[in-house]
Enzyme design. Sequence first.
Site, PDB file in Angstrom:
ATOM      1  CG  ASP A 107       8.728   1.814  16.782  1.00  0.00           C
ATOM      2  OD1 ASP A 107       8.313   1.610  18.142  1.00  0.00           O
ATOM      3  OD2 ASP A 107       9.691   2.210  16.531  1.00  0.00           O
ATOM      4  CD  GLU A 139      -2.823  -3.508  -2.616  1.00  0.00           C
ATOM      5  OE1 GLU A 139      -1.991  -4.352  -2.689  1.00  0.00           O
ATOM      6  OE2 GLU A 139      -2.352  -2.313  -3.034  1.00  0.00           O
TER       7      GLU A 139
END
Length: 551
Positions: free
Chosen positions: A206, A266
């Site tokens: 956001d 990751e």
Amino acid sequence: MAVQNMDDWRWWQDAVIYQIYPRSFQDSDADGIGDLNGIRQRLPYVAKLGVDGIWICPFVRSPMRDFGYDVSDFCAIEPLFGTLADFDALVQEAHNLGLRVLMDQVWNHTSDEHPWFIESRSSKDNSKSDWYVWADAHQDGGPPNNWRATFGGSAWEWDPTRHQYFLHNFLAQQPDLNWYNPDVRKAMVDIGRFWLDRGVDGFRLDVANFYAHDRTLKDNPIRPSDQPRPAGAALKDPYFDFINEGTVCRPETLNMLKDIRLLMNEYPNTVALGEVSSAEDSLLAAADYIAGDHRLHLAYNASLISYEPFTARGLHTLFEHIIELFPQARLCWTFGTHDFPRLRGRWANHGRHSEEIEAQLDRLLPSLLIGLPGSCCIYQGDELGLTQTQLNFEQLRDPYGIANYPEILGRDGCRTPMPWSEHANQGGFSDARTAWLPLPAEHLHLAVELQESDPNSLLIAYRNLIRWRRLQPALHGGGFHLYPLEPPLLQFERGEGEQSILCVYNFSTSPHHHQIPHNHLKLIEDVSPGIRLKGRELFLPAYGAAFLKKM
């Protein structure tokens, strides 16, 4: 746009994502508010659309001043929506159905009820004292500068305990985090890891272009009378009386995005989709936010919402800009979200037409959406053709709409409950006597149950288009050639060679004859009734769309 090496192509680069606003999707416990178990209950409907994933608006712990975009605990589920076990079950069921799950993450600010802010405001020397943006009063005793909040009024709020002002780009109950503080960035990364470990496939971030602020705190310049407002900005919105360079798209933000990208790296095949909003040129800014491999993966792109009415000329100009800024097609298109008036409500305001012509436009726009390079989002209910709901002041729940009524009506009109069944209580959304927002009677005639039984319905058209897109190699990858403008037609080619597809759209209420640019093409998808091809002459009905391929 060049075709990408498909070995390097990722699912999110051409995904179709279905946006779910939890409060309004499905209520499973009869309290009038949608919840996580309700979403899980309706996942087969979403999977049947043929989409690749879902984006769920905030459902973590919140006092609900801004309906979840004011977070008081980033790692706990808001009880209104269920439990962490409910969320885990939702993710598992989504994955079983082949759907990826994107969470809405509100990392620019928190609720003023978050423990971090409670500690930060308690003194100037506590462990969280620099986790938010604090400033002394101006010499006149007022706010430090003229910055405005997007929801109205000053962007600064006085705190009588700390005897300083704090920054809030949105509600006063949504204090901005200080992203210059490395401990704050680490905390955000830890939150992201918590959810990625639970199996989510990425985040919609956001207002990602609000993370940083001008630390000199100089005033924002007043907008010159001859300088237009940003595309899509409401003419009466006082926020855009200023050029908001102190709080929007600060260059410092770009370096901060590295922490997010390293986290996502990751977890292979996850995605960070950034919302870039309220910028002077949101597309130009978004291009910066996805540049290289150390920022965000995708930019959320609301530019289609700004082109009203939809015209070939306006869209052609937009796509020229896109080709220049996004050579790798790393952007996410949409015609609507929970923050804008309904798609059908917007275009219908530009004149009334026959039922047949309106039905054609209903189908033309998703045909355009699935033909464009990049990924796209479909906001819940747009696939049903839901109209914008007209609410009176007493029915409003949106703080933005309440604060700016009647000049700006706010966002409640696009957030009303999904109609699942014409004759069920609350349209099948809830067993409660009343829902958090009223479901308008005209939406009952557009209910899922009715449209599923009608082969000519808009819902069935969406399903067919999305599934067809998935089967077309030309619509995967970044290949995009825009042909010269021939109003009222818009024409572009996707892919290259034998697999390429010519996409032609008639943005007119009148039929049109058109000479297509190649010989030996055939119609491959019946989007619009009445299309005819004879040699190189293509006949398109009003608001007709055609996809053609080499024989």
